[in-house]
Design a protein around this motif. Structure first.
Motif, PDB file in Angstrom:
ATOM      1  N   ILE A 192       0.957  -1.046   0.339  1.00  0.00           N
ATOM      2  CA  ILE A 192       0.055   0.369   0.133  1.00  0.00           C
ATOM      3  C   ILE A 192       1.274   1.850   0.374  1.00  0.00           C
ATOM      4  CG2 ILE A 192      -1.732   1.582   1.257  1.00  0.00           C
ATOM      5  CD1 ILE A 192      -2.727  -1.361   2.646  1.00  0.00           C
ATOM      6  N   ALA A 193       1.052   1.807  -0.851  1.00  0.00           N
ATOM      7  CA  ALA A 193       1.684   3.220  -1.518  1.00  0.00           C
ATOM      8  C   ALA A 193       0.092   4.565  -1.202  1.00  0.00           C
ATOM      9  CB  ALA A 193       2.245   3.560  -2.420  1.00  0.00           C
ATOM     10  N   GLY A 194       1.457   5.869  -1.474  1.00  0.00           N
ATOM     11  CA  GLY A 194       0.674   6.793  -1.119  1.00  0.00           C
ATOM     12  C   GLY A 194       1.492   7.729  -0.951  1.00  0.00           C
ATOM     13  N   LEU A 195       1.300   9.001  -0.469  1.00  0.00           N
ATOM     14  CA  LEU A 195       1.721   9.906   0.089  1.00  0.00           C
ATOM     15  C   LEU A 195       1.435  10.617   1.777  1.00  0.00           C
ATOM     16  CD1 LEU A 195       1.636  13.185  -2.328  1.00  0.00           C
ATOM     17  CD2 LEU A 195       3.463  11.935  -2.146  1.00  0.00           C
ATOM     18  N   VAL A 196       1.462  11.295   2.789  1.00  0.00           N
ATOM     19  CA  VAL A 196       1.720  11.591   3.573  1.00  0.00           C
ATOM     20  C   VAL A 196       0.334  11.977   4.147  1.00  0.00           C
ATOM     21  CG1 VAL A 196       2.328  12.560   6.449  1.00  0.00           C
ATOM     22  CG2 VAL A 196       4.216  11.236   4.919  1.00  0.00           C
ATOM     23  N   GLY A 197      -1.073  11.310   4.637  1.00  0.00           N
ATOM     24  CA  GLY A 197      -2.131  11.951   5.265  1.00  0.00           C
ATOM     25  C   GLY A 197      -2.980  11.243   3.063  1.00  0.00           C
ATOM     26  N   ALA A 198      -2.792  10.501   3.028  1.00  0.00           N
ATOM     27  CA  ALA A 198      -3.413   9.240   2.493  1.00  0.00           C
ATOM     28  C   ALA A 198      -3.900   8.528   2.612  1.00  0.00           C
ATOM     29  CB  ALA A 198      -2.252   8.738   0.961  1.00  0.00           C
ATOM     30  N   GLY A 199      -4.196   8.275   4.533  1.00  0.00           N
ATOM     31  CA  GLY A 199      -5.094   7.353   4.293  1.00  0.00           C
ATOM     32  C   GLY A 199      -4.607   6.052   4.900  1.00  0.00           C
ATOM     33  N   ASN A 221       4.043  -8.022  -5.160  1.00  0.00           N
ATOM     34  CA  ASN A 221       2.996  -9.148  -5.714  1.00  0.00           C
ATOM     35  C   ASN A 221       2.066  -7.596  -6.481  1.00  0.00           C
ATOM     36  OD1 ASN A 221       3.205 -11.224  -3.519  1.00  0.00           O
ATOM     37  ND2 ASN A 221       4.098 -11.882  -5.616  1.00  0.00           N
ATOM     38  N   ARG A 222       1.951  -7.322  -5.925  1.00  0.00           N
ATOM     39  CA  ARG A 222       0.259  -6.021  -6.700  1.00  0.00           C
ATOM     40  C   ARG A 222       0.581  -4.409  -5.899  1.00  0.00           C
ATOM     41  NH1 ARG A 222      -4.907  -7.032  -6.516  1.00  0.00           N
ATOM     42  NH2 ARG A 222      -4.965  -8.337  -4.977  1.00  0.00           N
ATOM     43  N   ILE A 223       0.791  -3.851  -6.233  1.00  0.00           N
ATOM     44  CA  ILE A 223       0.889  -2.483  -5.471  1.00  0.00           C
ATOM     45  C   ILE A 223      -0.982  -1.447  -5.338  1.00  0.00           C
ATOM     46  CG2 ILE A 223       1.676  -0.092  -4.911  1.00  0.00           C
ATOM     47  CD1 ILE A 223       4.087  -1.669  -5.809  1.00  0.00           C
ATOM     48  N   LEU A 224      -0.944  -1.817  -3.740  1.00  0.00           N
ATOM     49  CA  LEU A 224      -2.637  -0.753  -4.192  1.00  0.00           C
ATOM     50  C   LEU A 224      -2.624   0.842  -3.887  1.00  0.00           C
ATOM     51  CD1 LEU A 224      -5.941   0.026  -3.196  1.00  0.00           C
ATOM     52  CD2 LEU A 224      -5.329  -0.761  -0.618  1.00  0.00           C
ATOM     53  N   VAL A 225      -2.178   2.037  -4.616  1.00  0.00           N
ATOM     54  CA  VAL A 225      -2.311   3.091  -4.354  1.00  0.00           C
ATOM     55  C   VAL A 225      -2.831   3.835  -3.977  1.00  0.00           C
ATOM     56  CG1 VAL A 225      -1.048   4.989  -5.133  1.00  0.00           C
ATOM     57  CG2 VAL A 225      -0.303   2.900  -5.943  1.00  0.00           C
ATOM     58  N   LEU A 226      -3.482   4.980  -2.482  1.00  0.00           N
ATOM     59  CA  LEU A 226      -3.866   6.132  -2.292  1.00  0.00           C
ATOM     60  C   LEU A 226      -3.404   7.155  -1.991  1.00  0.00           C
ATOM     61  CD1 LEU A 226      -4.406   4.156   1.633  1.00  0.00           C
ATOM     62  CD2 LEU A 226      -6.297   3.398  -0.375  1.00  0.00           C
ATOM     63  N   ALA A 227      -4.731   8.190  -3.098  1.00  0.00           N
ATOM     64  CA  ALA A 227      -4.196   9.610  -2.933  1.00  0.00           C
ATOM     65  C   ALA A 227      -5.656  10.086  -2.600  1.00  0.00           C
ATOM     66  CB  ALA A 227      -4.482   9.755  -4.376  1.00  0.00           C
ATOM     67  N   GLN A 228      -5.524  10.484  -1.317  1.00  0.00           N
ATOM     68  CA  GLN A 228      -6.157  12.410  -0.585  1.00  0.00           C
ATOM     69  C   GLN A 228      -7.339  11.197   0.417  1.00  0.00           C
ATOM     70  OE1 GLN A 228      -7.090  15.572  -2.715  1.00  0.00           O
ATOM     71  NE2 GLN A 228      -4.886  15.489  -3.358  1.00  0.00           N
ATOM     72  N   GLY A 229      -7.046  10.232   0.888  1.00  0.00           N
ATOM     73  CA  GLY A 229      -8.086   9.157   1.656  1.00  0.00           C
ATOM     74  C   GLY A 229      -8.601   7.870   0.173  1.00  0.00           C
ATOM     75  N   MET A 256       3.514   7.112  -8.199  1.00  0.00           N
ATOM     76  CA  MET A 256       3.985   8.228  -7.762  1.00  0.00           C
ATOM     77  C   MET A 256       2.377   9.370  -8.647  1.00  0.00           C
ATOM     78  SD  MET A 256       5.304   8.910  -5.390  1.00  0.00           S
ATOM     79  CE  MET A 256       5.293  11.100  -5.230  1.00  0.00           C
ATOM     80  N   GLU A 257       2.032   8.777 -10.147  1.00  0.00           N
ATOM     81  CA  GLU A 257       1.400   9.755 -11.005  1.00  0.00           C
ATOM     82  C   GLU A 257      -0.060   8.951 -10.019  1.00  0.00           C
ATOM     83  OE1 GLU A 257       1.793   7.392 -14.427  1.00  0.00           O
ATOM     84  OE2 GLU A 257       2.887   9.694 -15.569  1.00  0.00           O
ATOM     85  N   LEU A 258       0.026   7.682  -9.617  1.00  0.00           N
ATOM     86  CA  LEU A 258      -1.788   7.545  -8.781  1.00  0.00           C
ATOM     87  C   LEU A 258      -1.585   8.284  -7.633  1.00  0.00           C
ATOM     88  CD1 LEU A 258      -1.679   3.562 -10.039  1.00  0.00           C
ATOM     89  CD2 LEU A 258      -2.857   5.675 -10.795  1.00  0.00           C
ATOM     90  N   ALA A 259      -0.525   8.592  -7.088  1.00  0.00           N
ATOM     91  CA  ALA A 259      -0.789   8.710  -5.620  1.00  0.00           C
ATOM     92  C   ALA A 259      -0.843  10.488  -5.623  1.00  0.00           C
ATOM     93  CB  ALA A 259       1.453   8.682  -4.903  1.00  0.00           C
ATOM     94  N   THR A 260      -0.452  11.296  -7.121  1.00  0.00           N
ATOM     95  CA  THR A 260      -0.450  13.071  -6.926  1.00  0.00           C
ATOM     96  C   THR A 260      -1.866  13.149  -8.105  1.00  0.00           C
ATOM     97  OG1 THR A 260       0.818  12.853  -8.604  1.00  0.00           O
ATOM     98  CG2 THR A 260       2.222  13.197  -6.424  1.00  0.00           C
ATOM     99  N   ILE A 261      -3.147  12.047  -7.932  1.00  0.00           N
ATOM    100  CA  ILE A 261      -4.458  12.269  -8.127  1.00  0.00           C
ATOM    101  C   ILE A 261      -4.736  13.758  -7.208  1.00  0.00           C
ATOM    102  CG2 ILE A 261      -6.064  12.107  -9.374  1.00  0.00           C
ATOM    103  CD1 ILE A 261      -4.750   8.737  -9.962  1.00  0.00           C
TER     104      ILE A 261
END
Length: 353
Positions: free
Chosen positions: A146-153, A323-331, A348-353
């Motif tokens: 699970i990836a995402g920026l700080v505060g993504a949830g 194996n797979r990565i779930l990307v969160l962006a702003q919750g 990062m493209e998905l994380a910054t949507i």
């Protein structure tokens, strides 16, 4: 106390930067930070350097060391073992001097997941709104990053799956059976365990002994019997040996390095043979050698058919073990990438949507 770990770290950094110091020592300043916060810190560090402030920057993130420093000194087991006068020194060379041996691979090869879904999450929404309408599944023997920026949830999501935080909507199924998780104890009883992001405040009682910390999470293992010192010692010795903890059962947890404290937290849950293991920032503040050992533990779980979830702010790490990565962006759920689709840019493209 009400802030997230990442925001607590930012407050501490701001406090240090406000002191108008001649020498600034930053010890793992970005351990809880994402990419944007790290860049903001680096901008401040460069300004201070230009103003003549001396800076000692301690980190296990090699790319940061190369990016921000003029010289690099390597310590191992309390001794100064190497100095590199040029920050352009290859990362591999620095890492090998840290661990004292050649590194063929940092990340072990991943096994092929089974087809059977162990954990299914459908439309999950946090009671506090920190994440909304998240859906995914994890198969037996699969590692889902699970990836995402700080505060993504990210942390809030895995805390909800582990019964630590309430949800307002959605379903959690284990082996096809819907669960109602009100407390972490409910999740543990069903076979879902979590290694939290803050091992000292949430993962261990650091003022107690290693053996006691291991036993606390496994009292039912003893079948309700009176736990004698010998029973506790034997149980602790087995777990310490199995997971490579450099310590004794009668040692205080506070006496251990960060890496060995983390191994104790992992060991106390894995001795329960769980179905789902959630690891939130499993290598935060841990040296490269201990990090490789924890990656091996994670991959071995997958080899045994356990469903594993890994949350990490270290993009190289989440790419290396998943194996797979779930990307969160702003919750919100921005997407799920298969291993062959995932790289720094796509995540990062998905994380910054």
């Amino acid at each position: 106390a009400g802030l997230s770990t990442a925001n607590q770290q930012l407050v501490e950094i701001a406090k240090a930067l406000a002191l108008d110091a001649r020498l600034l020592i930053l010890d793992e300043p970005t351990a809880a930070l994402g990419g944007a916060e790290t860049e903001a810190l680096f901008d401040q560090v460069r300004k201070l350097r230009a103003e003549g402030v001396g800076i000692i920057y301690i980190s296990h993130r090699m790319e940061e060391i190369k990016q921000i420093t003029d010289r690099i000194v390597v310590l191992r087991d309390g001794e100064r073992v190497q100095e590199f006068a040029d920050s352009a020194t290859p990362v591999r060379t620095i890492v090998e001097s840290m661990v004292g041996r050649s590194l063929d691979r940092m990340f072990p090869p991943l096994p092929e997941p089974q087809k059977r879904s162990v954990l299914e999450v459908e439309g999950l929404t946090a009671a506090d709104g920190s994440f909304r309408n998240v859906s995914f599944h994890v198969r037996a023997g699969e590692i889902l990053g699970i990836a995402g920026l700080v505060g993504a949830g990210r942390t809030e999501l895995v805390r909800a799956i582990s019964g630590a935080d309430p949800i307002s909507a959605g379903k959690i199924r284990l082996d096809g059976r819907e669960l109602s998780l009100r407390t972490p104890a409910d999740a543990i009883a069903q076979g879902i365990v979590m290694v939290p992001e803050d091992r000292k405040d949430q993962g261990l009682i650091v003022g107690h002994r290693i053996g006691e910390n291991l036993v606390y999470a496994n009292l039912d293992h003893f079948g309700g019997h009176w736990i004698t010192p010998r029973m506790k010692r034997d149980f602790a010795d087995r777990a310490i040996s199995k997971f490579g903890v450099k310590g004794r059962g009668d040692q205080l947890a506070s006496d251990l390095s960060g890496g060995n404290q983390q191994k104790v937290v992992i060991a106390k849950w894995l001795t329960r043979d769980p179905k789902v293991v959630v690891l939130d920032e499993p290598t935060r503040g841990i040296d490269v050698g201990a990090r490789a050992g924890i990656y091996e533990i994670i991959v071995n779980l997958a080899r045994r058919g356990v469903a594993v979830i890994v949350v990490s702010s270290d993009l190289e790490e989440v790419l290396g073990v998943s194996n797979r990565i779930l990307v969160l962006a702003q919750g919100k759920q921005a997407g799920i990438l298969d291993r062959d689709q995932a790289n720094d840019v796509s995540v990062m493209e998905l994380a910054t949507i």
